[in-house]
Every structure is written in C-alpha cells, then in structure tokens.
Design a protein around this motif. Structure first.
Motif, PDB file in Angstrom:
ATOM      1  N   VAL A 218      26.148  -7.598  50.390  1.00 40.74           N
ATOM      2  CA  VAL A 218      25.361  -6.976  51.455  1.00 40.74           C
ATOM      3  C   VAL A 218      24.304  -7.945  51.963  1.00 40.74           C
ATOM      4  O   VAL A 218      24.145  -8.158  53.176  1.00 40.74           O
ATOM      5  N   ASP A 219      23.586  -8.569  51.045  1.00 42.61           N
ATOM      6  CA  ASP A 219      22.509  -9.485  51.421  1.00 42.61           C
ATOM      7  C   ASP A 219      23.052 -10.694  52.170  1.00 42.61           C
ATOM      8  O   ASP A 219      22.423 -11.174  53.124  1.00 42.61           O
ATOM      9  N   ARG A 220      24.211 -11.177  51.766  1.00 44.04           N
ATOM     10  CA  ARG A 220      24.766 -12.362  52.419  1.00 44.04           C
ATOM     11  C   ARG A 220      25.124 -12.074  53.873  1.00 44.04           C
ATOM     12  O   ARG A 220      24.855 -12.879  54.761  1.00 44.04           O
ATOM     13  N   ILE A 221      25.751 -10.924  54.106  1.00 48.70           N
ATOM     14  CA  ILE A 221      26.113 -10.576  55.483  1.00 48.70           C
ATOM     15  C   ILE A 221      24.853 -10.439  56.335  1.00 48.70           C
ATOM     16  O   ILE A 221      24.787 -10.918  57.470  1.00 48.70           O
ATOM     17  N   ARG A 222      23.830  -9.817  55.769  1.00 46.61           N
ATOM     18  CA  ARG A 222      22.598  -9.562  56.525  1.00 46.61           C
ATOM     19  C   ARG A 222      21.887 -10.862  56.887  1.00 46.61           C
ATOM     20  O   ARG A 222      21.299 -10.975  57.972  1.00 46.61           O
ATOM     21  N   THR A 223      21.952 -11.853  55.992  1.00 48.78           N
ATOM     22  CA  THR A 223      21.151 -13.065  56.199  1.00 48.78           C
ATOM     23  C   THR A 223      21.947 -14.271  56.677  1.00 48.78           C
ATOM     24  O   THR A 223      21.389 -15.155  57.324  1.00 48.78           O
ATOM     25  N   ALA A 224      23.242 -14.315  56.360  1.00 48.14           N
ATOM     26  CA  ALA A 224      24.006 -15.532  56.645  1.00 48.14           C
ATOM     27  C   ALA A 224      24.896 -15.432  57.872  1.00 48.14           C
ATOM     28  O   ALA A 224      25.503 -16.409  58.273  1.00 48.14           O
ATOM     29  N   GLU A 225      24.993 -14.245  58.467  1.00 47.52           N
ATOM     30  CA  GLU A 225      25.893 -14.070  59.608  1.00 47.52           C
ATOM     31  C   GLU A 225      25.149 -13.898  60.926  1.00 47.52           C
ATOM     32  O   GLU A 225      25.707 -13.388  61.895  1.00 47.52           O
ATOM     33  N   GLY A 226      23.871 -14.313  60.951  1.00 46.60           N
ATOM     34  CA  GLY A 226      23.131 -14.302  62.198  1.00 46.60           C
ATOM     35  C   GLY A 226      22.864 -12.906  62.721  1.00 46.60           C
ATOM     36  O   GLY A 226      22.803 -11.919  61.982  1.00 46.60           O
ATOM     37  N   GLU A 227      22.703 -12.804  64.043  1.00 51.08           N
ATOM     38  CA  GLU A 227      22.374 -11.542  64.682  1.00 51.08           C
ATOM     39  C   GLU A 227      23.453 -10.500  64.447  1.00 51.08           C
ATOM     40  O   GLU A 227      23.159  -9.330  64.198  1.00 51.08           O
TER      41      GLU A 227
END
Length: 927
Positions: A218-227
């Motif tokens: 969850v955290d990776r998608i929120r922070t690593a995939e931009g807007e």
C-alpha cells in the motif's frame, strides 16, 4: 439502500417468518441515508463532473451469470433451502446465458439482447428499480432487468465510496471470504471443509505475506507511483469506506448476509457479533488471489527438469534433449498465433549457448512440505487426495477490424473465464464520476474501477497470457556455523554469504458450525522465504543439497496494476488504441489485452517480464548465483529490469485477432508445454478466418462463431479425421470396431458438437460417439506413446502436460463442471505423430515416430484395440457418479455448476466452452 427481496408465496413467507421469530432474527427494512458516511474525509475536488456521452448506440451488450445479487439474508437462505426460492437478481442472467447454446444458429444482430444485457450507460426512467444515496455526492441506481448498480458521483470520493457500498450490497460475504483466502486463514472464518483447506493451501504459499508485507505494498503505491498512485490509494480508501458503511448499516439493520449467522459470527437472537471492518491491506490480499488465479505465468521448471532428465536417461544426453525439446514445442511453426502478420517478439527463447542450468540429481527431488501438526478433522483430511493446483482457466477474444465488417466499424466478442461460482467472482457495475467513466465487470473486493468492460467510445477485455514471469532458482544450502549442510538446512548461500531463510508460519484452528459441520481441527502451514522466492522443493545437485525456489516478478507487487486499471477508466487518458496500449503497460500481470472502438481493433500483451542474463534458459531451473539473477535484481523490493513495452507482443489494425490462451506471436517464449499444432485457439481461428475472408462480418456472425466453438470437441474436430484415416488404412473386419467408426464418422460429419438434441432434452446428439471419444482418448494416447517412450518418460511428460481436458474432467478454478475444456492436452503430439505416419507434411515434427514404432499397420492395430475397448465401456464407467450427477449421466457430467460460495444454489446449465463474463460490442461513433 438495498435489501434483496425474496419471491415467495404468502404461505411460504408466513412459514419463514415464524421460523425466524423463533430465532429472534426479525429483519428491519433499511432506509436510504447520507449519514452512513459520517466521519469520512471531505471529498477532494478533482474536476467538474458532466454526464458522459455514450457512443455505443445500443450496440454494446454483456452477460454475467448467474445474477448480480450475491448477498442473501438468513430468511432468504432458509426460504431457499426449504422452498427453492431465490432472491431477486441472483439467478436472472443464468437462463439467458444458457439459452445461447440452442439459440446461436439463428442469431441476428436484432436478437443479440435476447441472450445478453443491454450494456448502454445509464438506466431509462421506466427501467429504474431502486435509487440509493448513501452520501449526498453519489447515487446508486439499479435497473429492473438485472439489478446492476449504476453509480454516479459528483465527486471522486463519492464515486469510489459508492463503488464500495454497491459492492458490499452485492458481495459482502464473498469479499469477506476471499480476504481470508488471501491471508491463508479461511478455515477459522468459514470452517474446516476440505475445499476451504484446499483454497488456503493453494493461495497462501504463493503470497505468504505478513501484515507488514501487505502494508508495504500500500505504501509503495502511494509514494512510488506519483500522482496516479496517490489518487489510486485515495480511491481505494473511499471504496473501503463505502464497504464499511454498508457493513455497519446491514449489521445494525439486521439485513446482513445470513452466512454470518450460519458460521457463528453473529448471534441470530441478540445480534451480538461482528463483521470485521475492511481495510486497505485487505485489497492487497484479495488482489493476490485474483492475480494468482489468472495473471501468473511460468514456474514448473522443476517438473520440466525431471522430464528432461528422464529423456536423457532413456536416449542419452544429445538425443534425449532433442526428444524433450520436440515435446516442449517452444517455437512450433504450426502453432496458432494471436499476432499472425509475421511480426516477431523474441522473449524467453532457448539460448544458443545455455549456461547456469541447475538440473537435480536423478531421484533426489522432494516437494517441500507445507502442512504440519494436523489435529482433528485436519488429520482426516490428510488421508484424502491433496488439493490440486488451480490452473489458469480460459478466456477468449474474437475481434475483426472494420475493413472486414458489414458496418466498416470493428466488432468484438470477448471476455474472461473466471469459473462458475455463486455468486460470481466478478460483478457488474457502471461508474460515472470525475475522471471515471466505464461500465463492465470487476472482481468483488477490488472493484473501485471497472476491470473489463467499456468506456464512452471504446471497450476492452483480457485473456490470461501465461508468459514466463516466474523462475526457479537452485540455492545451495549451508550451515551458519560452517558445518556440513543437509537437505533440511534452513540457510543458503546468497552472493557468497550463508544467509538464514525466513520462516513464515500460519496456524489455523476451526470449530464446526451450522454451515460447515466438519468436526473441529487445526493444522499449521509453513514456508521458507529466500531472496530468490519461496522454497518449493529440495534436492541435490552433484551430491550437494539445494533448495529450489520460485520467484515471481509480481511478488510483493500484487496491487501495482491498479494504475493501469485506473487509466482504462479515465476517458481523458484512453482516447484511441495507442493510449490504451500505453495504459496496459502499467499492468504487471501476464494478460493479453484487447481493445476496440469505432475505428480500430488492437492488442497488447502486459506483464513484468524480467530481463535474464544471456544464456539463461527460462524453461529450466537456474543456479541461485548473482551472475544468473535477473538484471537489476533488488531482493528487498523484488524489482528488476523488465523488457521494454516495444518488446511485448502488440498490434493495431490486424485483419482479425483471436485468443484462447494460445501463443501470442512468433518468438514469444511460452511458459509451459502445449503450444503446438493443435490448440484450443484453432476452434476460433478456423471459424473467424473464413468469415474475414468473405467480409461483411456482423456482431451476430462473430457471436455465432464463438458459440459454435464453445460446444465443439477439439479432439474430434481436429484429430478425428487422422484417426479415422489410420483405422481405415486397411479393411475393418471387426463388427464392433466398424460400428464405432461409423458412429465417430457420423459425428464428425455433423460437426463434432457436444450439444442437446433439443433444448431441455439433456441428451446429446451422437451420444455414443461422444462417449466413445471420451473413453478412447486416454487409451489411444497411452497406446500411441507409452511403448516407445517407456513408462518413466511417459509419466514424466504427463506430469508436465496432462493428457486430456474433456469437459467432464476435474480442472480449472472450480474443479469439474467448470465449463472450460481443452486448454491442455496431448493434441499436438497425436497430430504430428499421425501425420508423420500417414506420410503427410509436418513442420516441426516430433523427434521420432511413436505410434506402432513408426509402422502404420502396427499403429492401426493399437488404435483398433483401444477403440474396441472404448466402445465397450459403459456410460456408467465413462461418467462415474461425482456427487452432482448419477453414474452414466453424460449431459450432467459435462454440465456447468455454479459452485456455491454461500447459502444459495442454482440449476445446472449446458456445457459451453465460453467466457463467464462476455461482451458483444460495435461502436458506430467516436469522440
């Protein structure tokens, strides 16, 4: 707010009410309210919302049996058990789906919606069944015909909230089940039945995540995939809020799914108990189940190595390898292709100078133990057959470009096969809100976006691709203190350092319940995790102990594909075939994606395809050493370098496309065996190709081609002519054999369909011929190949590719009665061997002749003997009783059963080898 209605007589309603009063489970009718969103964050403005245009002109249709509604109250379940009644919209698409078997020969464009739903946007005023507003910024309108939710939000948050709320209305119990499947703890939640144990034992070892692992995704998608990543997690949270709002309301109002009472989670008298809140990490657990079933690819390298070793032991190193490669069929020139214009997309091919292969010592391989410490009913279950791995099930697609259609616009008939469950894994919905405009099917529990369906002026679908995104590594075992390692050692050499494996455990304990009377029991699941994935086998190589591990590129990235689905739903992003392909590039699972609008038909193969070092053979295990790792491999995040989009099979504007889990394009390495000269995809290709050659293709004509393929026996259509030629290569003197040949020939002349003589007859035309083929196929394959290969090699090859997948075989995500058939089998081997024997041209032949050791008279004798044996087999022997059907009931043995995932059941329907959710689309206009 929706409470499913039970259709019963007054007498029935009185009896059920009396029973429920005794239980203290009176049901309260809920009222629509915006208060359910109390405490939810204020919606973040995205963009002004405007009603969408619909460019389909009522030429978009879809179907998803058995029905939209998947929740039933305790009263409705009891009424169903006592009187056979069903809540509204739980089974109203089943008969329409079934009726195409009899109705397709006379199908016209005007009759398409007799067998499919009108998939236009919105609901006409006179077709509105109900309207609910769980928040002031979203309205859920359901239509009378099918009860599909049409969700319209004036804010982004409200739209996603409404999607979650509607999903809970239709699938709350099922979503709860499958979040437990994904976490490996289904049995404590739903009971210890063998099927429940099998599900958690199937899925948890593929993705044995801790809660920290789930949160990290969850955290990776929120922070690593931009807007887009941040927006996706906002949508997901709003979706979860909607689920939880309905969860609370249904509990307080006592109209929650009755399975919660039957499994002991809620007391029917006091209403005490809990439906646990949903959270974001549940979406990751659910996504791991969906991705594991339909979006994986590769693996099986240990078994491939065992069959290669067996071939080398029989024939020697060089000849054995040649024999094995001929059965492997990596690049069969006769294989049906999706991209058939000659374009090549090299990937995972056999290297010219292989290096790093890690073949085990003969006889040293043992599968890693998963289950330990069985007690109670779990100990009894251990005596039963272990759960069989769930293979990817079929999906198919047929698309014709506008130059070959009657209207000049492309036509598509396509959809995924997700098995037949009640309720379905998929659910229908329409989503309209800022940045979202789509209608179609979504997997329950992850339906914040439409995953397969249509936008304003385009439609899309997918089939499982199965290309190789999973590799097997052989890690050398060691002991931290420097002692001699054993096969049970729990440390391994990683980049020169003895590194401990991570032990992951999961203990499940259950008690009996009303819904599952299985006596109480418990067991512990255990896996070992390494930097190269999960340990699957132990062995020795040159006498040294090793562990084989499976590493999947989508591991720890189960939900990353949410970005691609978000783009599919965004009308400002997808504007044509090229932008659709660019969106599909964001999906890491191995899927074939198909697109159609008023101007273009297109295709793109998605997947996180790892870049392997030169010389590494993806078909076999490789040494767990740094020089053989995926390029750019980072074990902490399980990331690597992936092949660029241009190297994925893709096409825009080809004359036509077909896909039925077949080979995608020239040069594209298939992950497993079976991509040869005869494949299920031929059933589509052989029907669509002449339509395209004639031109003037219509929606009805393409649907007829799909439906005809769906009731045809692949073995009989593609192989029976050769088999009859062998049998007739000399005079037939045995009356029993002659009679069997006549029956098979008559069936062949009639079209080799497995179809009723008349609607509702439940008796096949050419029933004897169908029975003979079902009995004969395994006998003839064994007689053809086992004498030449020898039992050890024959059995090793059978373990890599099953002999047969007749409709009545037990396979697919729901076992037998699953519809899907003929995906895997020895069709190509029989075809190539017999054509060689008959002196006919064969491209890419087997390494040697097998039937009759290459002698036509001897082959004919073997075929004659097995045919006589098959013809004498009784219906009861060919179609044994299976808990659903009585012995000898041929139609029932094939029939599709909607497997209950709750308290409701449905009638059987005709077998048809067809997608579960299916669209028929033709857009006459474009934005």
């Amino acid at each position: 707010m929706r409470r499913p209605a039970t259709r019963t007589s007054k007498r029935t309603r009185t009896a059920v009410a009396t029973a429920l009063i005794a239980l203290g489970a009176a049901l309260l009718t809920p009222g629509a309210s915006a208060a359910s969103a109390a405490g939810a964050p204020a919606p973040r403005p995205i963009a002004a919302y405007a009603d969408p245009a619909d460019y389909c002109g009522r030429q978009c249709a879809d179907i998803l049996p058995p029905g939209q509604s998947g929740n039933a109250t305790l009263a409705q379940i009891l009424a169903h058990k006592a009187f056979g009644t069903l809540p509204a919209h739980t089974s109203d698409q089943l008969a329409r789906y079934d009726s195409l078997v009899a109705g397709y020969p006379g199908l016209t464009d005007a009759k398409v919606n007799d067998f499919f739903n009108d998939a236009s946007f919105g609901v006409p005023a006179d077709q509105v069944e109900s309207t609910t507003s769980p928040r002031s910024d979203v309205t859920i309108t359901r239509d009378k015909k099918s009860g599909v939710p049409h969700i319209k939000g004036t804010t982004r948050y409200g739209t996603s909230f409404g999607a979650g709320y509607a999903a809970a209305q239709d699938r709350l119990w099922q979503m709860d089940l499958f979040r437990h499947v994904g976490r490996g703890d289904l049995t404590p939640f739903a009971g210890g039945a063998l099927a429940n144990q099998g599900l958690e034992q199937q899925f948890w070892p593929q993705a044995p995540y801790t809660e920290a692992d789930l949160q990290a995704q969850v955290d990776r998608i929120r922070t690593a995939e931009g807007e887009r990543g941040r927006l996706a997690m906002e949508d997901a949270q709003a979706y979860i809020d909607g689920i939880n709002a309905y969860r609370v309301q249904s509990k307080n109002g006592r109209y929650f799914p009755g399975e919660y009472v039957l499994t002991g989670h809620i007391n029917s008298i006091t209403n005490a108990g809990e439906i646990k809140p949903f959270k974001l990490t549940d979406l990751i657990a659910l996504a791991s189940v969906v991705g594991g079933l339909f979006g994986g690819g590769g693996g099986g390298e240990v078994q491939a190595a065992l069959s290669l070793l067996s071939a080398q032991q029989k024939y020697g190193l060089e000849e054995g390898t040649r024999v094995w490669e001929s059965f492997r069929e990596r690049e069969d020139p006769e294989a049906v292709l999706t991209v058939h214009d000659g374009t090549s997309f090299p990937y995972a091919q056999k290297p010219a100078d292989p290096r790093g292969a890690a073949l085990p010592d003969a006889g040293s391989v043992t599968a890693e133990q998963l289950v330990y410490d069985r007690t109670g009913s779990a100990a009894t279950a251990a005596a039963a057959d272990p759960p069989q791995p769930m293979k990817q099930s079929m999906s198919n697609a047929l698309l014709v470009s506008g130059a070959k259609t009657a209207s000049g616009h492309p036509v598509a008939v396509f959809g995924p096969q997700t098995g037949y469950l009640a309720p379905q894994l998929l659910m229908l919905q329409e989503l309209q809100g800022p940045g979202i405009s789509a209608r179609g099917a979504s997997f329950a529990g992850v339906s914040m976006y439409v995953q397969l369906g249509r936008g304003q002026d385009y439609a899309w679908s997918a089939t499982s691709a199965g290309q190789d995104i999973t590799d097997t590594f052989a890690v050398e075992l060691c002991e931290p203190g420097g002692g001699a390692p054993t096969r049970t050692s729990a440390s391994y050499l990683y980049r020169g350092t003895c590194t401990p494996m991570e032990k992951l455990e999961h203990t499940n304990t259950w008690k009996s319940s009303v819904a599952d009377p299985t006596p109480g029991g418990s067991y512990r699941m255990q896996v070992w995790r390494t930097n190269y994935g999960i340990v699957t086998h132990r062995a020795t190589i040159a006498g040294k102990p090793v562990a084989y591990t499976a590493l999947r590129s989508t591991y720890r990235h189960e939900a990353d594909s949410i970005i691609g689905f978000q783009m599919f739903n965004d009308p400002s992003y997808v504007k044509d075939a090229r932008t659709f392909q660019e969106a599909a590039q964001h999906i890491g699972y191995a899927f074939n994606w198909f697109y159609v609008d008023s101007r273009e038909a297109a295709y793109y193969n998605s997947g996180s395809n790892p870049v392997r070092p030169a010389g590494v053979d993806a078909a076999l295990p490789v040494q767990g050493k740094q020089q053989y790792e995926w390029q750019g491999f980072d074990p902490a995040a399980n990331t690597a370098a992936y092949t660029p989009p241009a190297e994925h099979p893709q096409s825009i504007g080809q004359d036509y496309y077909i896909s039925w889990n077949n080979k995608q394009a020239k040069g594209y390495g298939a992950a497993g065996f079976g991509m040869g000269s005869v494949h299920r995809g031929d059933l589509l290709d052989q029907r669509v190709k002449p339509l395209v050659a004639a031109g003037g293709v219509t929606r009805a004509a393409l649907t007829r081609a799909m439906a005809d393929a769906a009731v045809t026996d692949l073995r009989a259509e593609n192989l029976l002519p050769e088999l009859l030629d062998v049998l007739r290569s000399a005079p037939v003197t045995d009356p029993a054999v002659a009679a069997a040949i006549d029956k098979l020939a008559a069936w062949q002349a009639a079209g080799t369909e497995r179809k009723e003589t008349a609607p509702g007859s439940k008796t096949y035309g050419h029933a004897d011929a169908v029975r003979i083929m079902d009995a004969w196929w395994p006998l003839l394959v064994e007689a053809e190949f086992k004498p030449g290969l020898g039992a050890p090699l024959y059995d090793a090859l059978r373990a890599s590719l099953t002999i047969d997948e007749a409709p009545n075989a037990g396979h697919g995500p729901t076992g037998s009665h699953a519809g899907s058939a003929f995906q895997y089998g020895w069709w190509s081997y029989v075809d190539k061997d017999l054509r060689t024997l008959l002196g006919r041209p064969v491209s890419g032949p087997l390494a040697r002749a097998y039937c009759g050791s290459g002698s036509l008279p001897e082959c004919r004798d073997a075929m004659t003997a097995t045919l006589k044996q098959a013809a004498a087999a009784t219906p009861a022997a060919v179609y044994p009783a299976d808990g659903t059907c009585a012995a000898g009931n041929q139609w029932c043995a094939d029939a599709i059963v909607q497997r209950p995932v709750g308290g409701l059941s449905h009638p059987q329907i005709n077998w048809q080898n067809r997608p579960t959710y299916q669209q028929v689309v033709e857009f006459p206009a474009h934005r």
